[in-house]
Scaffold this motif. Structure first.
Motif, mmCIF file in Angstrom:
data_model
loop_
_atom_site.group_PDB
_atom_site.id
_atom_site.type_symbol
_atom_site.label_atom_id
_atom_site.label_comp_id
_atom_site.label_asym_id
_atom_site.label_seq_id
_atom_site.Cartn_x
_atom_site.Cartn_y
_atom_site.Cartn_z
ATOM 1 N N CYS A 116 0.650 -1.701 0.080
ATOM 2 C CA CYS A 116 -0.348 0.048 -0.009
ATOM 3 C C CYS A 116 1.221 1.017 0.583
ATOM 4 O O CYS A 116 0.209 1.989 -0.498
ATOM 5 C CB CYS A 116 -0.841 0.231 1.004
ATOM 6 S SG CYS A 116 -2.109 -1.142 1.383
ATOM 7 N N GLU A 117 1.863 1.374 0.850
ATOM 8 C CA GLU A 117 2.154 2.323 0.766
ATOM 9 C C GLU A 117 3.117 2.865 -0.324
ATOM 10 O O GLU A 117 3.760 3.844 -0.546
ATOM 11 C CB GLU A 117 4.038 2.414 1.646
ATOM 12 C CG GLU A 117 3.654 2.194 3.041
ATOM 13 C CD GLU A 117 4.600 2.045 4.390
ATOM 14 O OE1 GLU A 117 4.322 2.362 5.550
ATOM 15 O OE2 GLU A 117 5.366 1.402 3.698
ATOM 16 N N LYS A 118 3.886 1.244 -1.305
ATOM 17 C CA LYS A 118 4.296 1.760 -2.099
ATOM 18 C C LYS A 118 3.284 2.484 -3.596
ATOM 19 O O LYS A 118 4.067 2.974 -4.476
ATOM 20 C CB LYS A 118 4.738 0.452 -3.103
ATOM 21 C CG LYS A 118 6.331 0.040 -2.734
ATOM 22 C CD LYS A 118 6.770 -1.092 -3.162
ATOM 23 C CE LYS A 118 8.391 -1.165 -2.377
ATOM 24 N NZ LYS A 118 8.671 -2.500 -3.355
ATOM 25 N N LEU A 119 1.703 1.466 -3.326
ATOM 26 C CA LEU A 119 0.872 2.141 -3.901
ATOM 27 C C LEU A 119 0.339 3.719 -3.302
ATOM 28 O O LEU A 119 -0.429 4.114 -5.135
ATOM 29 C CB LEU A 119 0.025 1.292 -4.272
ATOM 30 C CG LEU A 119 0.604 -0.211 -5.452
ATOM 31 C CD1 LEU A 119 -0.821 -1.115 -4.835
ATOM 32 C CD2 LEU A 119 0.545 -0.285 -6.273
ATOM 33 N N GLY A 120 0.802 4.058 -2.761
ATOM 34 C CA GLY A 120 0.341 5.427 -2.066
ATOM 35 C C GLY A 120 -1.317 5.315 -1.811
ATOM 36 O O GLY A 120 -1.816 6.527 -2.434
ATOM 37 N N LEU A 121 -1.377 4.002 -1.261
ATOM 38 C CA LEU A 121 -3.441 4.071 -0.707
ATOM 39 C C LEU A 121 -2.869 4.160 0.241
ATOM 40 O O LEU A 121 -1.973 3.882 1.594
ATOM 41 C CB LEU A 121 -3.685 2.684 -1.083
ATOM 42 C CG LEU A 121 -3.584 2.002 -2.156
ATOM 43 C CD1 LEU A 121 -3.641 0.655 -2.275
ATOM 44 C CD2 LEU A 121 -4.541 3.236 -3.555
ATOM 45 N N PRO A 122 -4.008 4.245 0.972
ATOM 46 C CA PRO A 122 -4.342 4.674 2.754
ATOM 47 C C PRO A 122 -3.957 3.493 3.497
ATOM 48 O O PRO A 122 -4.532 2.398 3.319
ATOM 49 C CB PRO A 122 -5.956 5.213 2.785
ATOM 50 C CG PRO A 122 -6.001 5.373 1.369
ATOM 51 C CD PRO A 122 -5.564 4.777 0.712
ATOM 52 N N THR A 123 -3.223 4.391 4.172
ATOM 53 C CA THR A 123 -2.845 2.873 4.921
ATOM 54 C C THR A 123 -2.046 2.760 6.525
ATOM 55 O O THR A 123 -1.505 4.050 7.090
ATOM 56 C CB THR A 123 -1.726 1.568 4.392
ATOM 57 O OG1 THR A 123 -1.495 0.442 5.720
ATOM 58 C CG2 THR A 123 -0.091 2.538 3.723
ATOM 59 N N SER A 124 -1.997 2.376 7.780
ATOM 60 C CA SER A 124 -1.182 2.831 8.789
ATOM 61 C C SER A 124 0.429 2.333 8.435
ATOM 62 O O SER A 124 0.713 1.851 7.461
ATOM 63 C CB SER A 124 -1.024 1.684 10.095
ATOM 64 O OG SER A 124 -2.418 2.104 10.607
ATOM 65 N N PRO A 125 1.417 2.841 9.118
ATOM 66 C CA PRO A 125 3.271 2.681 8.276
ATOM 67 C C PRO A 125 2.946 0.975 8.732
ATOM 68 O O PRO A 125 2.866 0.648 9.764
ATOM 69 C CB PRO A 125 3.965 3.391 9.852
ATOM 70 C CG PRO A 125 2.665 4.788 10.452
ATOM 71 C CD PRO A 125 1.534 4.072 10.434
ATOM 72 N N SER A 126 3.600 0.711 7.865
ATOM 73 C CA SER A 126 4.520 -1.012 8.201
ATOM 74 C C SER A 126 5.332 -0.856 9.357
ATOM 75 O O SER A 126 5.156 -2.113 9.631
ATOM 76 C CB SER A 126 4.956 -0.930 6.831
ATOM 77 O OG SER A 126 6.201 -0.325 6.115
ATOM 78 N N ALA A 127 5.801 0.041 9.302
ATOM 79 C CA ALA A 127 6.780 -0.631 10.585
ATOM 80 C C ALA A 127 5.175 -0.983 12.070
ATOM 81 O O ALA A 127 5.830 -1.440 13.329
ATOM 82 C CB ALA A 127 7.364 0.758 11.200
ATOM 83 N N ALA A 128 4.486 -0.172 11.933
ATOM 84 C CA ALA A 128 3.195 -0.281 13.182
ATOM 85 C C ALA A 128 2.904 -1.207 13.391
ATOM 86 O O ALA A 128 3.109 -1.958 14.083
ATOM 87 C CB ALA A 128 2.307 0.651 13.075
ATOM 88 N N PHE A 129 2.350 -2.117 11.712
ATOM 89 C CA PHE A 129 2.079 -3.578 11.488
ATOM 90 C C PHE A 129 3.595 -4.634 11.786
ATOM 91 O O PHE A 129 3.170 -5.754 13.053
ATOM 92 C CB PHE A 129 1.227 -3.920 9.897
ATOM 93 C CG PHE A 129 0.286 -3.340 9.841
ATOM 94 C CD1 PHE A 129 -0.735 -3.947 10.609
ATOM 95 C CD2 PHE A 129 0.097 -1.824 9.005
ATOM 96 C CE1 PHE A 129 -1.882 -3.526 10.092
ATOM 97 C CE2 PHE A 129 -1.049 -1.209 8.662
ATOM 98 C CZ PHE A 129 -2.232 -1.828 9.597
ATOM 99 N N ALA A 130 4.259 -4.040 11.857
ATOM 100 C CA ALA A 130 5.570 -5.108 11.820
ATOM 101 C C ALA A 130 5.743 -5.265 13.577
ATOM 102 O O ALA A 130 5.806 -6.468 13.943
ATOM 103 C CB ALA A 130 6.857 -4.130 11.625
ATOM 104 N N ILE A 131 5.392 -4.018 14.615
ATOM 105 C CA ILE A 131 5.405 -4.245 15.988
ATOM 106 C C ILE A 131 4.154 -5.057 16.482
ATOM 107 O O ILE A 131 4.441 -6.200 17.333
ATOM 108 C CB ILE A 131 5.359 -3.028 15.828
ATOM 109 C CG1 ILE A 131 7.003 -2.173 16.329
ATOM 110 C CG2 ILE A 131 5.617 -3.212 18.109
ATOM 111 C CD1 ILE A 131 6.928 -0.701 16.610
ATOM 112 N N ALA A 132 3.508 -4.406 15.738
ATOM 113 C CA ALA A 132 2.317 -5.662 16.431
ATOM 114 C C ALA A 132 2.122 -6.987 15.474
ATOM 115 O O ALA A 132 1.581 -8.018 16.794
ATOM 116 C CB ALA A 132 1.205 -4.834 16.073
ATOM 117 N N ALA A 133 2.664 -7.061 15.121
ATOM 118 C CA ALA A 133 2.508 -8.196 14.331
ATOM 119 C C ALA A 133 3.743 -10.246 15.308
ATOM 120 O O ALA A 133 3.706 -10.714 15.134
ATOM 121 C CB ALA A 133 3.062 -8.982 13.009
ATOM 122 N N ASP A 134 4.850 -9.202 15.630
ATOM 123 C CA ASP A 134 6.174 -9.377 16.152
ATOM 124 C C ASP A 134 5.770 -9.613 18.422
ATOM 125 O O ASP A 134 5.620 -8.483 18.706
ATOM 126 C CB ASP A 134 7.141 -8.715 16.369
ATOM 127 C CG ASP A 134 8.542 -10.226 17.419
ATOM 128 O OD1 ASP A 134 7.897 -10.313 17.867
ATOM 129 O OD2 ASP A 134 8.900 -10.210 16.106
#
Length: 648
Positions: free
Chosen positions: A285-303
């Motif tokens: 989504c970041e690469k495509l410019g779409l609405p999203t929370s930061p991928s870094a936030a997902f990386a923390i939540a998933a771990d």
């Protein structure tokens, strides 16, 4: 008091003409719910094929409509309100249909302002579970423009004014009797007290749904939400997925077959597919410019360990081991002794899989080995594990709706103790749900503590918007699970049991997504908030509708609901075709108190039994009581006690 008027309608249902007398009344508007209503009672027991009924005058007490009139109002089957009436007349004409009070009573809904529909099935969804109605139907299409329906002038009623009035209706509700109309009028102030009319037309949007669900039973409400919001869905999944079949074209706009293994090339495959999970989807989504929370936030939540590390004064309690070999080296070194019991879990995982409570080093090695091997055959090669203290205190399941960093909705369910929570549990006993009760019984100060704690955690992780399913325990709670007078539930601690300090919230994990299917449906039914709809709206950046649909019933939960998980008692092949459905149909009256259920293990499915390392159960039933929590729990326990199924 407003006048009641009488008239009659003509319809040729079932190829023969019928004249149906009716009475109708305009109700006063309400400032709470963006609408006013008209009550119409169709007196089916007075149906005639020849006579006419006079109309266009008020019906006073003791005065019934009578006389002759050369005209009757034709029932326009092409209009939404007419089609709704005809559908109900046809239902009554079916063999065996029960006619309640010999009438069909409908409350029609009219907008008190102009704008656009934010969700076309808002009426059905917000009325789900209301005991006084038979059915509800919205007359709107997704994103449809709505025109202000002016309240008619009662001083000059016109014989043919009713069809003109009803042409502006946006929906109708069939009640079980005319006596229920006033109560429903009040209930609408509770259920429709949210901005379901938008001043702006929601823009057309399309979402790419990465990895479709197991089956339609497990995903129906997702696709219904997208359709009602006017958002097109493109499914991205493996070749041969069930949603690729042409019979599901009404559910999705398109299907793009893609290898969805979350390996190193996953992001680029997704980007290609969208022009062309969780962390990887956010990167795409970041690469495509779409609405999203930061991928870094997902990386923390998933771990789980990264999530623990950023918790203030909590990270030091947990140990991270990159492999089982490192754990063995740690145990044989001069490192500080582990204080048992502890909980062992994979750093990446879901559904309480391979999570164990252990009491000694031997059990620790066994549990850690299983947890480390959890992802050995998957595309995500993560052998690292986390070890943390076992926290005493009530476990909760909380759902947080966040908009621009603000909590706009928050609710908590009590997660009853699992087999692993027993004092002398076996190391491989699962942390699988048994009962989950909405709403929580914990006191408001503890609810506020967990709300504030989770809010701080989400902001620390980097989230500003979204729906989050969170798990944890209240340490030093004033409540504990215990048996009192034969009832096992949360009860206040007494005397020496009282906690030594103020309660704190201990986080287990943040799931940066809506709850699982049964949790989503339970919350939707209980509070009126559909997390799947919010998740979709957040994905397309439609935060105006997101905030509107995050508003619960004005008076709070409509009942007590117990999510009752049916465990697998033993290994084998399921013989019973639909164990949960068959059980409900076996006992008359259960359908009224079980608004939602699902059988996961249908006939022919394999049951892995209670020792399975992954989450596995026969099915679930959501059991409700409008009286009290105790009543709902007693019924849920009887269902689990009496539930039977056959294995081959």
């Amino acid at each position: 008091m407003r006048n009641t008027y009488a008239c009659s309608i003509y319809t040729d249902i079932q190829t023969k003409g019928m004249i149906i007398p009716l009475e109708w009344k305009i109700n006063p508007p309400s400032e709470l719910r963006y609408c006013w209503t008209v009550d119409v009672v169709f007196n089916v027991h007075l149906v005639s094929s020849a006579g006419e009924v006079n109309y266009s005058y008020p019906v006073h007490e003791g005065h019934k409509s009578s006389g002759n009139c050369p005209n009757n109002i034709p029932l326009d089957a092409s209009s939404p309100w007419g089609a709704y009436v005809i559908d109900n007349l046809r239902h009554l004409s079916q063999p065996g249909a029960e006619i309640l009070n010999d009438s069909i009573t409908i409350k029609f809904i009219f907008p008190d302002r102009s704008g656009f529909c934010i969700r076309s099935d808002f009426l059905q969804r917000r009325l789900e579970g209301y005991i006084g109605m038979s059915s509800a139907r919205s007359f709107l299409q997704p994103r449809q423009e709505i025109h202000h329906a002016t309240l008619p002038n009662e001083a000059h009623p016109n014989a043919f004014s009713l069809p003109e009035i009803l042409s502006n209706a946006v929906g109708g509700i069939v009640v079980k009797s005319a006596d229920a109309l006033d109560q429903l009028e009040t209930e609408l102030d509770n259920r429709l007290a949210f901005p379901w009319i938008s001043p702006r037309c929601p823009p057309f949007r399309r979402i790419a749904y990465v990895k479709g669900r197991w089956n339609m039973d497990h995903s129906k409400r997702i696709w219904e939400a997208a359709s009602a919001l006017g958002i097109a869905v493109v499914i991205i999944d493996e070749e041969g997925h069930w949603l690729q079949d042409s019979q599901w074209e009404h559910v999705r706009e398109g299907f793009i077959p893609v290898n969805v293994d979350t390996d190193e090339g996953f992001v680029e495959r997704l980007v290609t597919a969208v022009r062309g999970r969780m962390v990887q989807v956010a990167l795409a989504c970041e690469k495509l410019g779409l609405p999203t929370s930061p991928s870094a936030a997902f990386a923390i939540a998933a771990d789980k360990f990264k999530s623990r590390q950023i918790e203030p004064d909590e990270g030091a309690d947990a140990l991270w081991m990159p492999s089982i070999e490192h754990l063995k080296d740690f145990l044989s070194s001069d490192s500080p002794q582990i204080q048992y019991p502890v909980v062992v879990k994979p750093c990446i995982g879901w559904g309480s899989e391979c999570i164990s409570k252990v009491h000694n080093e031997r059990e620790l090695i066994q549990a850690a080995t299983r947890a480390s091997e959890r992802h050995s055959t998957s595309s995500v090669q993560r052998p690292d594990i986390m070890i943390e203290p076992y926290i005493e205190g009530p476990e909760i399941d909380a759902n947080v709706v966040l908009a621009d960093g603000e909590i706009v909705f928050f609710e908590v369910a009590d997660d009853f103790p699992s087999l692993a929570d027993r004092e002398q549990n076996k190391w491989d006993d699962p942390f699988q749900e048994t009962f989950m009760v909405l709403p929580t019984r914990l006191p408001q100060n503890e609810v506020e503590e967990m709300k504030n704690s989770l809010h701080r955690t989400l902001l620390r992780q980097g989230f500003r918007d979204g729906v989050f399913n969170c798990e944890g325990r209240v340490r030093y709670s004033c409540m504990q699970f215990a048996s009192h007078d034969g009832q096992y539930d949360l009860f206040e601690k007494m005397g020496d049991e009282a906690p030594p300090q103020k309660p704190t919230f201990y986080l287990h994990e943040i799931n940066a997504r809506p709850p699982g299917y049964y949790g989503n449906v339970a919350s939707n039914l209980t509070y009126g908030v559909d997390y799947y709809a919010l998740d979709i709206l957040c994905a397309v950046g439609d935060m105006q509708r997101f905030r509107a649909l995050a508003q619960p019933f004005r008076l709070g939960p409509q009942w007590w609901l117990v999510i009752t998980v049916i465990p697998e008692e033993k290994e084998g092949i399921m013989k019973t075709e639909d164990a949960c459905g068959d059980f409900i149909r076996k006992f008359p009256g259960l359908e009224a108190v079980i608004p939602d259920y699902m059988t996961y293990k249908k006939g022919g499915s394999r049951l892995d039994g209670p020792a399975a390392s992954h989450q596995s159960f026969v099915g679930y039933m959501s059991v409700i009581s409008r009286q009290n929590r105790e009543d709902a729990l007693q019924l849920a326990r009887r269902i689990r006690r009496d539930f039977v199924y056959e294995l081959t």
